[in-house]
Motif scaffolding. Structure first.
Motif: not given
Ligand code: SF4
Ligand code: SF4
Lengths: 214, 133, 423
Positions: A70-91
């Motif tokens: 993840v390129d943190l300088s472009r991440c808006t912390a919208c949490l879409l990715c964390a919610k999409t992940c079926p396994l919940g690997c992103i926190s």
């Protein structure tokens, strides 16, 4: 009507017996010469990873789904990715500053859990989260499988309006984990001298008769 | 000769002692974390069904029987073979040849019998040919 | 005099300044020397079995067109050491359902049965731990101790795989003992003695003095013995007791760590032992061409040591060559089925080896040694041996050259990649 089955031809047992012996001897001999000749052949396996022509990573297609980055300088912390992940690997955790700016607390991806399905990267609207072509993920403890992208405090969450250009893929992982996936490569050994000049054909063998007499 | 057999005995003891020492030294190096899972019998990940101490194929037993006959005969033939050269040199060739041929003839008869009975075939219908009612 | 007594006497004279015949502690020194000799033999086994396991894996790699282990140490030469240390550091597990005493005792029996064979192996002109007058019978007897160990391991583990492995190995070892004993009987007939040194002494340094080239029956007996020995060593194509694809690992499946290693160790050492037996019984053992054993025994000092070392080297080279043959056979032939295994032994090897005994006996009685017929026979057999070597070399070359053309067309490179060139 059942067609009449001809009675099986029973071979002469004595001939079969000695035929078996002859076949055993000749096939063993034949097999031994074939395997012996393989000792003089170039192995088709190439030594991984240090003798390949270029790093294996560079031979992979652009769309290869390797380790996430993840390129943190472009991440808006919208949490879409964390919610999409079926396994919940992103926190992802953030906290709010008094002036309204938000700061990353954690952005962890658990590679031990991830199945590299690509749903999270698909969901990210800002090209912040993406797969790299890194795949050599072995580490010496299970702890290290979780990649922590917040490398220093004070990383502010990006604003969707003015995003910096995406940093080259793979560069973030490489900076985060020194030596990660970048093994020492050795030069291939020099070519051997060409095989000895073919001697004049001896006996039954010869190149003009490649199928040969058995 | 007695000395030679002492050597054999000491060699055998030494080898057993070497195994023992290696296993005993390993005791200080290896972990010891027993668990019920580890102590269970391996059956490719399944829970083992019953004990393995059951009746197995009796054909192994037949081969063992045939072997015992053969091996005893061979052991008896060795002394005759060892003196064969000397006796031939002494002009008693017929005696030693007759002796070894006799031994071999007994074995050939045994082998022919077993072979003829089909005991040497592994894939055998133990129940015999099926009879139509 | 036995070499061990010799060394002990030397020690007593030079270190204790006593007369070995009357000194009361002679037996103690002798016992210590025997222990040291046994330890040296063990070191030899370890140093041999380890690297050969690595060499086999490298050869297997080349035969299967891959590279093989080359990471631990330069080109992987220390792989066996790493494997050994790993096994040493592993936990020692005993299944709860196992018969504990049997399970724990099995490695001892297997290892002792293997190691006992070293006592009578004639390494050099004067180097044999004990020249038993029943040497060959002793060899047959002591190697059967391994069967007991394997059965104990198989039964004691109380695992179905292990039981099948143990029973299979018992049936196999027991069956193949018959042809191997018959083949060695041919050797005993020719040598006129059961002592291992006597068998070597009955041969000579030159190939036409070896037993294998004595007559056609001995030539066949060698191959029969070699086949039976491979089966007795549980090697492919006769490795049914540990057929991975059928019964996982056979009798040693429940063993872990060092106990498991001793099974493997015994297996590797067994290859060498059977190669050594073939070498001394058929291929002339340590005999140096052109020099008689009596001449060696008559020399003194460093000259004596030099001849000894040469005879050692000759023996080791012959045995190691046979080990390579065994390795190559393993990667050439597929595994037999149980029924094929038994048929091979009882219907083919046993009758044939009986025939060889009969043939050798008749030739021994009819053809006087050293006569014209004997010389012609030996010459013809040496010619046959040379022909086999030559024809196989030509076959290897032809197989290679045919494929080299194809390879060059497809890859644009030369296929030649000699074994000494390591990837
Ligand atoms: S690739 Fe799939 S499993 Fe891995 S983090 Fe993304 S959504 Fe989750
Ligand atoms: S990586 Fe993308 S999807 Fe995930 S929180 Fe950041 S911007 Fe949102």
């Amino acid at each position: 009507m059942v067609p009449a089955v001809p009675p099986p031809v029973r071979p002469n047992p004595v001939r079969a017996y000695f035929g078996n012996i002859r076949r055993a001897v000749s096939s063993t001999f034949e097999g031994m010469t074939v395997t012996m000749s393989w000792l003089f052949r170039r192995p088709s396996t190439i030594q991984y990873p240090d003798r390949t022509e270029k790093p294996v990573r560079e031979m992979l297609p652009e769309t290869y789904r390797g380790l996430l980055e993840v390129d943190l300088s472009r991440c808006t912390a919208c949490l879409l990715c964390a919610k999409t992940c079926p396994l919940g690997c992103i926190s992802i955790e953030t906290c709010k500053h008094p002036d309204g700016a938000r700061e990353f607390q954690t952005f962890d991806i658990d590679n031990g859990l991830c199945m590299f399905c690509g749903l999270c990267a698909e969901a990210c609207n800002f090209d912040a989260l993406a797969h790299t072509r890194e795949f050599e993920a072995s580490v010496s403890s299970a702890e290290q499988l979780t990649v922590r992208f917040v490398d220093r405090p004070g990383r502010l969450v990006a604003k969707a309006k003015d995003l910096p250009p995406r940093r080259p893929r793979g560069s973030i992982l490489a900076a985060l984990i020194p030596g990660f996936g970048r093994r020492r490569r050795r030069a291939a050994p020099p070519e051997p001298p060409a095989s000895p000049a073919p001697a004049p054909a001896a006996g039954a063998e010869g190149p003009e008769n490649p199928e040969g007499t058995a | 000769m007695g000395f030679e057999f002492v050597v054999v005995l000491l060699f055998l003891t030494t080898s057993a002692v070497i195994v023992g020492i290696a296993l005993w030294l390993g005791r200080f190096l290896r972990p010891r974390l027993p668990s019920a899972e580890k102590a269970s019998t391996y059956e490719c990940g399944e829970r083992p069904i019953g004990s393995a101490w059951f009746n197995f194929n009796p054909r192994f037993y037949l081969f063992a029987l045939v072997f015992i006959v053969f091996d005893a005969e061979i052991a008896l033939t060795y002394p005759a073979a060892a003196v064969a050269r000397r006796w031939i040199a002494e002009g008693r060739a017929w005696l030693v040849v007759a002796e070894i041929v006799l031994f071999l003839a007994i074995l050939v008869a045994a082998l022919a019998y077993v072979w003829g009975k089909g005991e040497l075939d592994w894939n055998r219908d133990l129940a015999g040919p099926e009879e139509m009612p | 005099m036995n070499i061990i007594q010799h060394v002990a006497n030397l020690l007593i004279r030079s270190v204790f300044h006593a007369d070995p015949a009357s000194w009361p502690w002679t037996w103690l020194v002798q016992a210590v020397v025997i222990g040291i000799a046994a330890f040296l033999a063990f070191a030899f086994v370890a140093i041999f079995a380890g690297p050969v396991s690595w060499i086999e894996r490298r050869i297997a790699g080349r035969i299967q067109s891959r590279i093989g282990p080359n990471r631990v140490g330069p080109q992987g030469v220390l792989q066996w050491l790493a494997d050994g240390v790993k096994c040493w550091l592993k936990e020692d597990l005993v299944p709860a359902a196992a018969d504990r005493p049997l399970f724990l005792a099995a490695p001892y029996l297997v290892f002792t049965g293997m190691f006992g064979a070293f006592v009578v192996l004639p390494f050099g002109a004067q180097v044999v731990a004990a020249d038993l007058n029943v040497g060959i019978l002793y060899l047959l007897a002591i190697t059967s101790l391994v069967v007991v160990g394997l059965l104990m391991a198989g039964w004691g583990s109380n695992s179905k795989w292990a039981l099948f492995g143990g029973v299979r190995s018992a049936a196999q070892l027991v069956s193949y003992e018959v042809p191997s004993a018959f083949s060695l009987l041919c050797v005993v007939l020719l040598a006129g003695t059961l002592s291992t040194q006597g068998i070597v002494a009955a041969q000579g340094g030159w190939p036409w003095d070896w037993f294998i080239f004595r007559n056609p029956f001995m030539f066949a007996a060698f191959f029969l013995y070699f086949t039976a020995a491979i089966a007795e060593g549980n090697r492919t194509p006769f490795d049914l007791p540990e057929a991975e694809s059928e019964i996982v690992a056979g009798y040693n499946i429940e063993y872990s760590g060092m106990r498991f290693l001793f099974f493997l160790f015994a297996e590797w050492a067994n290859i060498w032992i059977m190669a050594a037996i073939s070498a001394f019984a058929f291929l002339g053992g340590w005999q140096i061409p052109g020099i008689a054993p009596e001449q060696i025994a008559a020399t003194k000092g460093w000259e004596f040591v030099g001849w000894q070392a040469l005879s050692w080297t000759i023996f080791l080279v012959k045995a190691t060559f046979l080990v390579f043959v065994v390795i190559q056979i393993r990667w050439t032939l597929p595994r037999l089925r149980v029924d094929q295994l038994m048929i091979t032994c009882w219907k083919y090897l046993v009758p044939l080896s009986m025939l060889m005994v009969l043939g050798v006996l008749v030739l021994l009685a009819l053809v006087p040694e050293g006569g014209g017929a004997d010389t012609i026979l030996r010459g013809a057999m040496v010619g046959l041996g040379l022909a086999v070597v030559l024809v196989s070399a030509l076959r290897v070359r032809r197989t290679f050259r045919v494929d080299r053309e194809h390879y060059r067309e497809m890859e644009g490179r030369d296929l030649w990649y000699p074994p000494y060139r390591l990837p």
